[in-house]
Design a protein around this motif. Structure first.
Motif, PDB file in Angstrom:
ATOM      1  N   ALA A 284     -96.428 -65.440 -35.384  1.00  0.00           N
ATOM      2  CA  ALA A 284     -97.199 -64.517 -34.745  1.00  0.00           C
ATOM      3  C   ALA A 284     -96.402 -63.041 -35.207  1.00  0.00           C
ATOM      4  N   ARG A 285     -95.023 -63.133 -35.579  1.00  0.00           N
ATOM      5  CA  ARG A 285     -94.408 -61.898 -36.095  1.00  0.00           C
ATOM      6  C   ARG A 285     -94.806 -61.437 -37.601  1.00  0.00           C
TER       7      ARG A 285
ATOM      8  N   GLY B 102    -106.830 -59.214 -33.478  1.00  0.00           N
ATOM      9  CA  GLY B 102    -106.059 -59.784 -32.356  1.00  0.00           C
ATOM     10  C   GLY B 102    -105.443 -61.495 -32.913  1.00  0.00           C
ATOM     11  N   ILE B 103    -104.649 -61.934 -32.156  1.00  0.00           N
ATOM     12  CA  ILE B 103    -104.365 -63.357 -32.725  1.00  0.00           C
ATOM     13  C   ILE B 103    -104.868 -64.321 -31.463  1.00  0.00           C
ATOM     14  N   HIS B 104    -105.380 -65.437 -31.943  1.00  0.00           N
ATOM     15  CA  HIS B 104    -105.681 -66.481 -30.761  1.00  0.00           C
ATOM     16  C   HIS B 104    -104.715 -67.505 -31.068  1.00  0.00           C
TER      17      HIS B 104
ATOM     18  N   GLN C 216     -95.933 -62.987 -27.389  1.00  0.00           N
ATOM     19  CA  GLN C 216     -96.664 -61.719 -27.395  1.00  0.00           C
ATOM     20  C   GLN C 216     -95.897 -60.592 -27.930  1.00  0.00           C
ATOM     21  N   LEU C 217     -94.708 -60.675 -27.619  1.00  0.00           N
ATOM     22  CA  LEU C 217     -93.720 -59.467 -28.291  1.00  0.00           C
ATOM     23  C   LEU C 217     -93.580 -59.734 -29.805  1.00  0.00           C
ATOM     24  N   ALA C 218     -93.464 -60.850 -30.189  1.00  0.00           N
ATOM     25  CA  ALA C 218     -93.243 -61.058 -31.392  1.00  0.00           C
ATOM     26  C   ALA C 218     -94.302 -60.680 -32.364  1.00  0.00           C
TER      27      ALA C 218
END
Ligand SMILES: [Zn+2]
Length: 390
Positions: free
Chosen positions: A104-105, A123-125, A158-160
């Motif tokens: 994710a990061r 966005g990411i899934h 989500q933060l990463a």
């Protein structure tokens, strides 16, 4: 503002048009009424850029290995462009927190520094980790890392990513699902149902809490099910839920795909669910998804231990557009809708998926070959030609 243009046939109406664009948006879609029929026939089709909400990797580039590198993110993005996709969701499957966080990061950081990646990644899934651990429903997701929803962990992921996670697939039978779905839906996240063995009551509760889509419905399930009711019928019949399908001829037999798209009417989208082994020569590989994976000459990907358990797909979006016509009996207009305006609706992106002035100049030019195959000729992202063209 400098303007650019393409003359082609609209995939939805067949009408010859000149699409004029500048500054990354469509300025005008001009009908060419005086185009001779023979000349029009020779023109490529044009549609809004194709959107794929489930991409695990392609051609050796992978969002599910350790570590995911910037080359993986840029490599997949280029592969997407090659097959007509202008917008996609990198998909991170079930893994340890550390593995998922790193992916994710990395994706977030490439979007921060590369304009083309940022323009292509909507966005990411997260497909997992809050999925069924049961053989069959879990598909190729590693059982030891499937777990119950954990809001604190979700916040860290989500933060990463820099706030880029846009979609998550969960299994509603997991403890704490209802509260988890409500909170994420409030945050504007598209919560999807998949890799599940949930009861009708659990599916109903998830839809009421705000779940919006069934991920690759018909796959990630037991090989044998009670004929009815079961979790596939339940989701097919729930009009609140969109469904995604993989129309590659392997994940759903043609008659099943055709029946399912008809049940869902216009509430379905097509996804490739393609993985890093997609586009690789036949053989046995070690993969982040499914451990040992066999790439069959037909393009089918299965776990080495059990050829009936699929391990993602090797389909391109061009294959899926062709598959919608070939296997589901859809018209070109319908199959294109399933990869343009409908996924844009699922993502809440009014600027995407429509060939109209003011929307993004994300365009796919392609032709349909005599055998029903689809060949991408040019891909344009925010007004910039990123693949093919003249
Ligand atoms: Zn899956």
């Amino acid at each position: 503002m400098s303007l650019d243009k393409r003359k082609a046939r609209r995939a939805d109406t067949g009408e010859t048009v000149e699409v004029v664009f500048g500054d990354g948006v469509i300025a005008e879609v001009r009908a060419c009424y005086d185009e001779p029929a023979a000349a029009a026939e020779a023109l490529p089709f044009i549609s809004p850029g194709w959107i794929d909400i489930q991409v695990n990797g392609y051609s050796g580039f992978d969002f599910n290995k350790e570590p995911v590198t910037a080359e993986d993110v840029l490599g997949v993005t280029a592969q997407m462009h090659k097959y007509g996709v202008t917008t996609y969701l990198p998909t991170i499957i079930t893994g340890s927190f550390e593995l998922m966080e790193q992916a994710a990061r990395q994706i977030g950081s490439v979007c921060d520094t590369h304009e083309l990646a940022a323009n292509s990644i909507a966005g990411i899934h997260l497909e997992g980790p809050y999925l069924s651990g049961e053989d069959g429903p879990r598909g190729a997701h590693p059982r030891e890392h499937t777990r119950d929803p954990d809001y604190a962990e979700w916040r860290q992921l989500q933060l990463a990513s820099g706030g880029r996670v846009r979609m998550i697939t969960i299994a509603p039978e997991r403890a704490g699902t209802r509260e988890f779905v409500s909170r994420l839906a409030e945050e504007g996240i598209a919560v999807c149902i998949g890799h599940t063995a949930a009861s009708s009551e659990q599916l109903e509760a998830a839809a009421r809490a705000g779940a919006v889509l069934s991920t690759h419905l018909g796959n990630g399930s037991h090989p044998v099910l009670a004929r009815h009711p079961n979790y596939i019928w339940h989701q097919l019949g729930d009009d609140r839920l969109w469904a995604s399908f993989i129309p590659d001829g392997h994940h759903l037999a043609p008659a099943v795909l055709k029946s399912m798209v008809r049940a869902k009417r216009d509430r379905f989208v097509f996804v490739t669910d393609c993985v890093a082994l997609g586009g690789m020569p036949p053989g046995r590989y070690r993969s982040g998804i499914g451990g040992e994976v066999d790439v069959h000459p037909s393009g089918r990907l299965s776990t080495a231990g059990n050829p009936n358990i699929l391990a993602g797909s090797s389909a391109t979006m061009a294959d899926c557009v062709a598959g919608g016509m070939r296997y589901a009996g859809l018209s070109l207009r319908e199959t294109i809708e399933a990869v343009t305006q409908r996924p844009a609706l699922v993502l809440g992106r009014e600027d995407l998926g429509r060939l109209e002035p003011g929307t993004a100049a994300d365009l796919t030019l392609f032709r349909v070959d005599g055998d029903g195959g689809v060949t991408v000729l040019e891909t344009i992202v925010k007004g910039k030609s990123v693949y093919g063209g003249h």
